[in-house]
Motif scaffolding. Structure first.
Motif, PDB file in Angstrom:
ATOM      1  N   GLU A 287       0.833  -1.197   0.000  1.00 43.09           N
ATOM      2  CA  GLU A 287       0.000   0.000   0.000  1.00 43.09           C
ATOM      3  C   GLU A 287       0.868   1.248   0.000  1.00 43.09           C
ATOM      4  O   GLU A 287       1.972   1.252   0.560  1.00 43.09           O
ATOM      5  CB  GLU A 287      -0.899   0.037   1.242  1.00 43.09           C
ATOM      6  N   ASP A 288       0.369   2.298  -0.647  1.00 37.84           N
ATOM      7  CA  ASP A 288       1.093   3.557  -0.532  1.00 37.84           C
ATOM      8  C   ASP A 288       0.738   4.220   0.801  1.00 37.84           C
ATOM      9  O   ASP A 288      -0.183   3.802   1.498  1.00 37.84           O
ATOM     10  CB  ASP A 288       0.782   4.489  -1.708  1.00 37.84           C
ATOM     11  N   ALA A 289       1.495   5.238   1.155  1.00 42.18           N
ATOM     12  CA  ALA A 289       1.342   5.862   2.475  1.00 42.18           C
ATOM     13  C   ALA A 289      -0.019   6.510   2.672  1.00 42.18           C
ATOM     14  O   ALA A 289      -0.462   6.703   3.804  1.00 42.18           O
ATOM     15  CB  ALA A 289       2.447   6.897   2.692  1.00 42.18           C
ATOM     16  N   PHE A 290      -0.704   6.871   1.559  1.00 47.46           N
ATOM     17  CA  PHE A 290      -1.988   7.566   1.647  1.00 47.46           C
ATOM     18  C   PHE A 290      -3.174   6.624   1.466  1.00 47.46           C
ATOM     19  O   PHE A 290      -4.324   7.057   1.510  1.00 47.46           O
ATOM     20  CB  PHE A 290      -2.056   8.680   0.604  1.00 47.46           C
TER      21      PHE A 290
ATOM     22  N   LEU B 205      -4.154   5.126  -1.205  1.00 41.04           N
ATOM     23  CA  LEU B 205      -4.858   5.342  -2.473  1.00 41.04           C
ATOM     24  C   LEU B 205      -4.719   4.153  -3.416  1.00 41.04           C
ATOM     25  O   LEU B 205      -5.540   3.968  -4.313  1.00 41.04           O
ATOM     26  CB  LEU B 205      -4.330   6.610  -3.155  1.00 41.04           C
TER      27      LEU B 205
ATOM     28  N   GLN C 229       5.721   4.471   7.251  1.00 40.26           N
ATOM     29  CA  GLN C 229       4.473   4.281   6.504  1.00 40.26           C
ATOM     30  C   GLN C 229       4.529   3.107   5.529  1.00 40.26           C
ATOM     31  O   GLN C 229       3.832   3.081   4.516  1.00 40.26           O
ATOM     32  CB  GLN C 229       4.093   5.565   5.747  1.00 40.26           C
TER      33      GLN C 229
END
Length: 292
Positions: A42-45, A47, A259
């Motif tokens: 997963e990305d840190a945000f 998305l 993250q």
């Protein structure tokens, strides 16, 4: 003894329901989420999410930093457990020999257990601070330069002492209860037979304390693996040079600071598996040598 009979089959389930709900919400569901998230990237945000299977696990076991954290955790966990249990047993034996002031000493010695791990960490940070701490000053007068900020060995000694300090009180409480449950007639008979204090301790007292010792070994290992996070976070932050970066703190660093959620979840699953494996081994093999 009167046997309790439930006429309604749903009543036992209703009585168990609050505990089952709490366990499901605060343990089973988060554990399941961690297992599922460990297979994702997963990305840190949040998305974009990609299923990568065992990719996070493979990357971890190829990472020198993670493998170093394994060895650091092994040294730290064994040291905290041994230091805690040895000092707790020594104090319990000393207090057990007292008669008039036994309750006073017991009360004083269990006070540190009320101190939270983070507070204990800050307390020992001041005591061991190379600039203002009393212990480094005393050691310098003896020709010993103790500086945990730069020296990895000193840092490990520092966090072991800070982590074991409050836990000694907890173990002491169980050891003193175990000692007081041993019949005095057994030790008196051994003394009449000519056994000295040391021989009486290793042949009578210690074997009869084996259930208490086994229980404390299990809970102190779990404590060293999980509950020492606050001590590390309040003092060394895993340094210097990753020398005190234990597994539970690395989970936090990678997940909340870096993250890297997938890798952090995989680390938490591995840590949970280690604790379960250690507990099973202890109850499967070590408990056989316990004399109840």
């Amino acid at each position: 003894m009167k046997k309790v009979v439930f006429n309604n089959k749903l009543l036992p389930l209703l009585l168990l329901a609050p505990q089952l709900i709490v366990t499901a919400i605060f343990f089973l569901w988060p554990a399941g989420q961690a297992v599922w998230q460990s297979f994702l990237r997963e990305d840190a945000f949040g998305l974009k999410t990609e299923f990568i299977g065992l990719g996070n696990y493979k990357a971890l076991f190829k990472s020198p930093e993670y493998l170093n954290s394994f060895s650091v955790t092994l040294i730290f966990t064994v040291s905290v457990t041994v230091v805690t249990m040895v000092f707790a047993l020594l104090m319990a034996v000393a207090v057990d020999r007292l008669i008039k002031s036994e309750k006073v000493y017991t009360t004083l010695l269990i006070w540190p257990y009320a101190v939270a791990p983070a507070v204990a960490g800050i307390l020992w940070w001041f005591i061991f601070n190379p600039s203002i701490g009393i212990l480094p000053y005393v050691l310098r007068q003896l020709g010993i330069n103790f500086n945990w900020i730069f020296d990895p060995t000193d840092a490990m000694i520092f966090v072991v002492i800070a982590s074991a300090w409050s836990r000694i009180s907890y173990s002491f409480l169980f050891f003193i209860a175990g000692l007081q449950s041993i019949p005095a007639s057994l030790r008196e008979a051994a003394a009449i037979d000519g056994a000295g204090p040391v021989k009486r301790f290793f042949t009578i007292t210690l074997p009869l304390l084996s259930p208490t010792t086994f229980f404390l070994m299990v809970v102190n290992l779990v404590y060293a693996l999980f509950e020492t996070f606050a001590v590390i976070d309040a003092t060394t932050l895993g340094g210097p040079a990753q020398s005190t970066n234990i597994l539970v703190y690395k989970v936090y660093q990678d997940g909340f600071i870096g993250q890297n959620l997938g890798s952090s979840a995989a680390q938490s699953v591995i840590l949970m598996a280690i604790v379960i494996l250690l507990t099973v081994i202890q109850f499967r093999f070590v408990e056989k040598k316990v004399a109840y």
